[in-house]
Motif scaffolding. Structure first.
Motif, mmCIF file in Angstrom:
data_model
loop_
_atom_site.group_PDB
_atom_site.id
_atom_site.type_symbol
_atom_site.label_atom_id
_atom_site.label_comp_id
_atom_site.label_asym_id
_atom_site.label_seq_id
_atom_site.Cartn_x
_atom_site.Cartn_y
_atom_site.Cartn_z
ATOM 1 N N LEU A 258 1.001 -1.235 -0.075
ATOM 2 C CA LEU A 258 -0.081 -0.026 0.088
ATOM 3 C C LEU A 258 0.801 1.172 0.034
ATOM 4 N N GLU A 259 2.104 1.070 0.596
ATOM 5 C CA GLU A 259 3.068 2.276 0.583
ATOM 6 C C GLU A 259 3.559 2.705 -0.919
ATOM 7 N N CYS A 260 2.837 3.010 -1.963
ATOM 8 C CA CYS A 260 3.287 3.414 -2.975
ATOM 9 C C CYS A 260 2.272 3.875 -3.858
ATOM 10 N N GLY A 261 2.467 4.586 -5.077
ATOM 11 C CA GLY A 261 1.451 4.673 -6.143
ATOM 12 C C GLY A 261 0.594 5.969 -5.886
ATOM 13 N N VAL A 262 0.961 7.150 -5.105
ATOM 14 C CA VAL A 262 0.356 8.123 -4.934
ATOM 15 C C VAL A 262 1.277 9.659 -5.319
ATOM 16 N N ASP A 263 2.302 9.530 -5.487
ATOM 17 C CA ASP A 263 3.150 10.647 -5.622
ATOM 18 C C ASP A 263 2.913 11.099 -7.177
ATOM 19 N N GLY A 264 2.808 12.341 -7.364
ATOM 20 C CA GLY A 264 2.482 12.894 -8.409
ATOM 21 C C GLY A 264 0.921 12.664 -9.080
ATOM 22 N N ALA A 265 0.101 12.257 -8.056
ATOM 23 C CA ALA A 265 -1.301 11.771 -8.574
ATOM 24 C C ALA A 265 -1.819 13.292 -8.559
ATOM 25 N N ARG A 266 -2.964 13.530 -9.658
ATOM 26 C CA ARG A 266 -3.695 14.489 -9.730
ATOM 27 C C ARG A 266 -4.891 14.520 -9.066
ATOM 28 N N ILE A 267 -5.321 15.379 -8.089
ATOM 29 C CA ILE A 267 -6.433 15.125 -7.332
ATOM 30 C C ILE A 267 -7.307 16.474 -7.445
ATOM 31 N N ALA A 268 -8.586 16.002 -7.497
ATOM 32 C CA ALA A 268 -9.547 17.021 -7.648
ATOM 33 C C ALA A 268 -10.224 17.270 -6.315
ATOM 34 N N TRP A 269 -10.070 18.371 -5.769
ATOM 35 C CA TRP A 269 -10.314 18.548 -4.382
ATOM 36 C C TRP A 269 -11.947 19.319 -4.411
ATOM 37 N N SER A 270 -12.831 18.617 -4.005
ATOM 38 C CA SER A 270 -14.288 19.321 -3.777
ATOM 39 C C SER A 270 -14.982 19.299 -2.234
ATOM 40 N N ASP A 271 -15.344 20.797 -1.887
ATOM 41 C CA ASP A 271 -15.746 21.071 -0.813
ATOM 42 C C ASP A 271 -17.136 20.663 -0.467
ATOM 43 N N THR A 272 -17.657 20.475 -1.634
ATOM 44 C CA THR A 272 -19.118 20.313 -1.480
ATOM 45 C C THR A 272 -19.843 19.471 -2.298
ATOM 46 N N LEU A 273 -18.938 18.793 -2.987
ATOM 47 C CA LEU A 273 -19.457 17.750 -4.126
ATOM 48 C C LEU A 273 -20.737 18.281 -4.801
ATOM 49 N N ASP A 274 -20.349 19.203 -5.508
ATOM 50 C CA ASP A 274 -21.431 19.865 -6.503
ATOM 51 C C ASP A 274 -22.560 20.759 -5.748
ATOM 52 N N GLY A 275 -22.091 21.509 -4.626
ATOM 53 C CA GLY A 275 -22.955 22.510 -4.140
ATOM 54 C C GLY A 275 -23.974 22.072 -2.999
#
Length: 475
Positions: A258-275
């Motif tokens: 599990l300790e691999c595979g996230v470096d460089g990942a592009r993440i969408a941050w959503s505060d409200t999940l569409d309002g």
């Protein structure tokens, strides 16, 4: 010799993987591990009401069989001797399964649900059943049979639901792993409220058998534990195809690191999940997570996905399920059904063929948009819940961030929208509000990328260590 009470306390808060290692290397017996957890249940559960059916004699026989096997040099499986609790919706052969309903108050199944059987076949020791709202309806765990389950971090508040008893039992060290299920957030919501991990897998990843609707894709069985690694351990056991279930996803090797595979990942941050309205205490607690994700090497961008039509589609499809699953009980035992279950069935009875067609069309449109969205981003990250744990005497919150809620699960849409899209999603402990209430981070991945979701969650877990904060109720 160390004090026995200290040894027992140490055992109940060890991870599942640590416990299995101790047992298979004969540093501790399965019976000692079991007794420590039984003692913890007896000591702590009166304050929280999480474990509603106990099977100590059966558990002792299973633990003794595990010890006898080890004495011959043979482990029973990946979960050798590991105590486990089952949600009271899951059928357990020879053990009461009420589904939180007075109609089934004394029901004792003659078979095990597939998930339960797989846990037992892997060497787990069944301790008993965890509380759930009636038929899993809603994210507040209470029913007429057993009453309410309380949040161990603040017993005046709810633990969430519908896998609420499981989340509380885990947080309190009553078991290292527990099974659960999720339709509108029933694995994720209580995990967030109780500082544990809950994974809703991709469609068909964990086969559902038996089922009143074999092709129904809103409901899913999944795993709960205090750590991401222990969830992955459980997934190694329960996430395999089975021909009796109509929906099967290809097998995934959950033993991979599990300790691999996230470096460089592009993440969408959503505060409200569409309002959606979100309580400022949730927003404030989770705000630093954006910086944490960036520190992990991820590229984080504020981006709200388009969930137009998702709420209508989910409501129609869920109501149709309730109509099929519970119409007979509604006709024969209506007076014994709770308010939310009755409302859901009646919504289903009012549906037309045109309604069902529109729901499927809307769902397809939501999926198409999310597919395109997640080709651009590796993960979507959002809150798990729209509110912190609320008053345990309230069936559901009537307002969220000043917005009136008009039906019992309206405040759960931040999870149910993800359900509709059929994507893997996990709640991982992140922080605590100023009032001391746990708050989870919801990590959503591409269809089929359950392992990627676990890896991202493991990175967050390692960076925060939030899961180590046990409730004082259990200490």
């Amino acid at each position: 010799m160390p004090d026995r009470d200290l040894v027992a306390e140490d055992l109940v808060f060890k991870t599942a993987r640590e416990l299995v290692h101790l047992m298979v290397t004969r540093q501790v017996s399965a019976r000692e591990v079991l007794d420590a957890h039984l003692d913890q249940i007896a000591r702590v559960d009166p304050a929280v009401n999480a474990v509603v059916t106990r099977a100590p004699d059966r558990a002792r026989r299973m633990a003794e069989a595990a010890d006898a096997s080890i004495s011959r040099g043979v482990a029973l499986g990946l979960l050798h001797g590991l105590p486990v609790l089952h949600k009271d919706l899951a059928a357990t052969e020879g053990m009461r399964t009420t589904q939180g309903s007075p109609i089934f108050r004394d029901a004792v199944p003659t078979y095990n649900t597939l998930v339960v059987q797989r846990l037992i076949d892997a060497g787990a020791v069944s301790l008993g059943k965890t509380n759930t709202p009636e038929f899993g309806t809603g994210s507040q765990t209470y029913n007429e049979v057993f009453g309410a389950t309380r949040n161990p971090y603040d017993t005046a508040t709810t633990c969430g639901g519908s896998s609420g008893g499981a989340a509380v039992a885990l947080a309190c060290g009553m078991a290292p792993i527990a099974d659960g299920s999720d339709m509108a957030g029933s694995l994720r919501n209580p995990a967030s409220f109780c500082n544990v991990v809950g994974l809703r897998p991709s469609i068909g990843r964990v086969p559902v058998w038996p089922s009143p609707q074999h092709h129904f894709t809103l409901g899913a069985h999944g795993a709960m534990a205090r750590t991401v690694g222990d969830v992955a351990l459980q997934m190694r056991v329960i996430a395999r195809p089975d021909g009796r279930a109509a929906l099967n996803a290809p097998a995934v090797d959950f033993s991979l690191p599990l300790e691999c595979g996230v470096d460089g990942a592009r993440i969408a941050w959503s505060d409200t999940l569409d309002g959606l309205p979100v309580d400022e205490r949730i927003t404030r607690t989770l705000a630093p997570a954006k910086l944490l994700l960036a520190d992990l090497g991820c590229r984080v961008e504020d981006r709200e996905p388009d969930f137009s039509g998702a709420d209508e589609s989910f409501s129609i499809l869920r109501a149709a399920y309730y109509r099929q699953a519970f119409k007979q009980l509604y006709e024969e035992r209506r007076g014994d059904l709770g308010e939310s279950t009755t409302w859901e069935i009646e919504q289903g009875l009012a549906l037309t063929v045109d309604d069902l067609g529109r729901a499927e069309l809307l769902r397809s449109e939501v999926y198409d948009r999310l597919y395109a969205f997640l080709t651009e981003y590796r993960f979507l990250v959002a809150p798990v819940t729209q509110v912190p744990p609320f008053d345990v005497t309230e069936p559901w919150p009537r307002t969220v961030a000043g917005v009136k809620q008009t039906y019992y699960r309206e405040w759960m849409r931040i999870c149910s929208r993800i359900t509709l899209a059929g994507l893997p999603a996990i709640s991982v402990p992140y922080g605590f509000t100023a009032e001391g209430h746990p708050t989870g981070l919801q990590i959503i991945g591409r269809q089929g990328d359950d392992l990627g979701v676990l890896r991202m969650a493991a990175a967050v877990e390692a960076a925060t260590g939030t899961w180590r904060r046990a409730p004082e109720t259990a200490l």
